[in-house]
Design a protein around this motif. Structure first.
Motif, short mmCIF file in Angstrom:
data_model
loop_
_atom_site.label_atom_id
_atom_site.label_comp_id
_atom_site.label_asym_id
_atom_site.label_seq_id
_atom_site.Cartn_x
_atom_site.Cartn_y
_atom_site.Cartn_z
N LEU A 54 0.82 -1.20 0.00
CA LEU A 54 0.00 0.00 0.00
C LEU A 54 0.86 1.26 0.00
CD1 LEU A 54 -2.82 -0.95 2.56
CD2 LEU A 54 -3.00 -0.85 0.06
N PRO A 89 -6.42 7.61 -0.78
CA PRO A 89 -6.87 6.93 -2.00
C PRO A 89 -6.28 5.52 -2.08
CG PRO A 89 -6.14 9.16 -2.48
CD PRO A 89 -5.74 8.88 -1.07
N LEU A 90 -7.09 4.57 -2.53
CA LEU A 90 -6.60 3.21 -2.66
C LEU A 90 -5.68 3.11 -3.88
CD1 LEU A 90 -9.79 1.09 -1.92
CD2 LEU A 90 -7.78 1.37 -0.47
N PRO A 91 -4.46 2.61 -3.71
CA PRO A 91 -3.57 2.46 -4.86
C PRO A 91 -3.96 1.24 -5.69
CG PRO A 91 -2.51 1.61 -2.89
CD PRO A 91 -3.82 2.20 -2.46
N PRO A 101 -2.44 -0.05 7.86
CA PRO A 101 -3.27 -0.29 6.68
C PRO A 101 -4.75 0.02 6.89
CG PRO A 101 -1.68 -2.06 6.93
CD PRO A 101 -1.59 -1.21 8.17
N THR A 102 -5.28 -0.25 8.10
CA THR A 102 -6.69 0.03 8.37
C THR A 102 -6.97 1.53 8.26
OG1 THR A 102 -6.92 -1.92 9.78
CG2 THR A 102 -8.53 -0.16 10.08
N ARG A 133 -5.08 3.68 6.55
CA ARG A 133 -4.80 4.12 5.19
C ARG A 133 -6.00 3.91 4.27
NH1 ARG A 133 0.55 5.25 4.04
NH2 ARG A 133 0.05 5.13 1.82
N VAL A 134 -6.65 2.74 4.35
CA VAL A 134 -7.74 2.46 3.40
C VAL A 134 -8.97 3.32 3.71
CG1 VAL A 134 -6.94 0.12 2.95
CG2 VAL A 134 -8.66 0.51 4.72
N GLN A 135 -9.03 3.89 4.91
CA GLN A 135 -10.16 4.77 5.25
C GLN A 135 -9.89 6.23 4.92
OE1 GLN A 135 -12.34 3.55 9.13
NE2 GLN A 135 -10.25 2.83 9.41
#
Length: 204
Positions: free
Chosen positions: A130, A177-179, A169-170, A172-174
């Motif tokens: 990510l 932007p999702l890579p 990661p939790t 980051r995804v919230q």
């Protein structure tokens, strides 16, 4: 500035004269904690599994590199560049990829590279993919977790810095932007905690 021992698996195709100019994709495998390259190769039966998968045409020939994730049998450094500490993230991404490109016929970082890890290594695989989508196209987590861990084995890696959220990661995804990175996540049916966390992460 880090020097560690690792392991490299080369497929039979690597040595075939007809493949002499081929650059192979790379799977980088990250150990759990405690763990080592030799232990990871043994526990996952990597060489045998890949030889069989290629022979049965279920996988293309690939190079596998198993770096020393932590540099210590008693410390869990979570594959991050610790605040004021060891730059594990740089070592496991930039340094390992540079080393492999200089010594083996492998594809350039990006679409030809993927990460795989078990437990702590699963967290590392997802987190690094990510954070470095330019270097990895995919990551696989086997019984991993999806948050930045702090316990007796890790110590305080972040010291209150923004690095903690950046390596979660939790979070980051919230919030980011999702890579364009593919994730393959798994846990055993008896691993209640890991399955619960996995399903929550997938839901996010």
């Amino acid at each position: 500035g880090l020097s560690r021992t690792g392991a490299v698996y080369l497929p039979a195709a690597y040595f075939e004269p007809a493949q002499a100019r081929v650059r192979f994709p790379v799977l980088e495998v990250l150990s759990g904690s405690p763990g080592s390259p030799a232990q990871t190769l043994h526990l996952l039966h990597l060489a045998q599994a890949l030889d069989t998968a290629v022979a049965e045409h279920r996988a293309a020939p690939m190079v596998v590199v198993v770096p020393d994730t932590n540099g210590s049998a008693v410390r869990d450094r979570e594959c991050v560049n610790a605040a004021g500490g060891v730059p594990d993230e740089t070592y496991l991404t930039t340094d390992v990829q540079t080393f492999m490109a200089q010594r083996f016929r492998v594809q350039a970082p990006g679409r030809g590279w993927a990460l795989l890890g078990t437990s702590t290594g699963g967290y590392c695989a997802v987190n690094l993919a990510l954070r470095h989508p330019e270097a990895y196209a995919a990551a696989a987590s086997l019984s991993g977790y999806f948050h930045a861990l702090t316990d007796i084995t890790t110590g305080d890696l972040f010291h209150g810095s923004p690095l903690r959220l950046a390596n979660d990661p939790t979070w980051r995804v919230q919030h980011l932007p999702l890579p364009p990175v593919a994730l393959w996540l798994s846990a055993g049916t008896g691993e209640v905690r890991q399955l619960t966390e996995l399903r929550r992460f997938v839901g996010l």
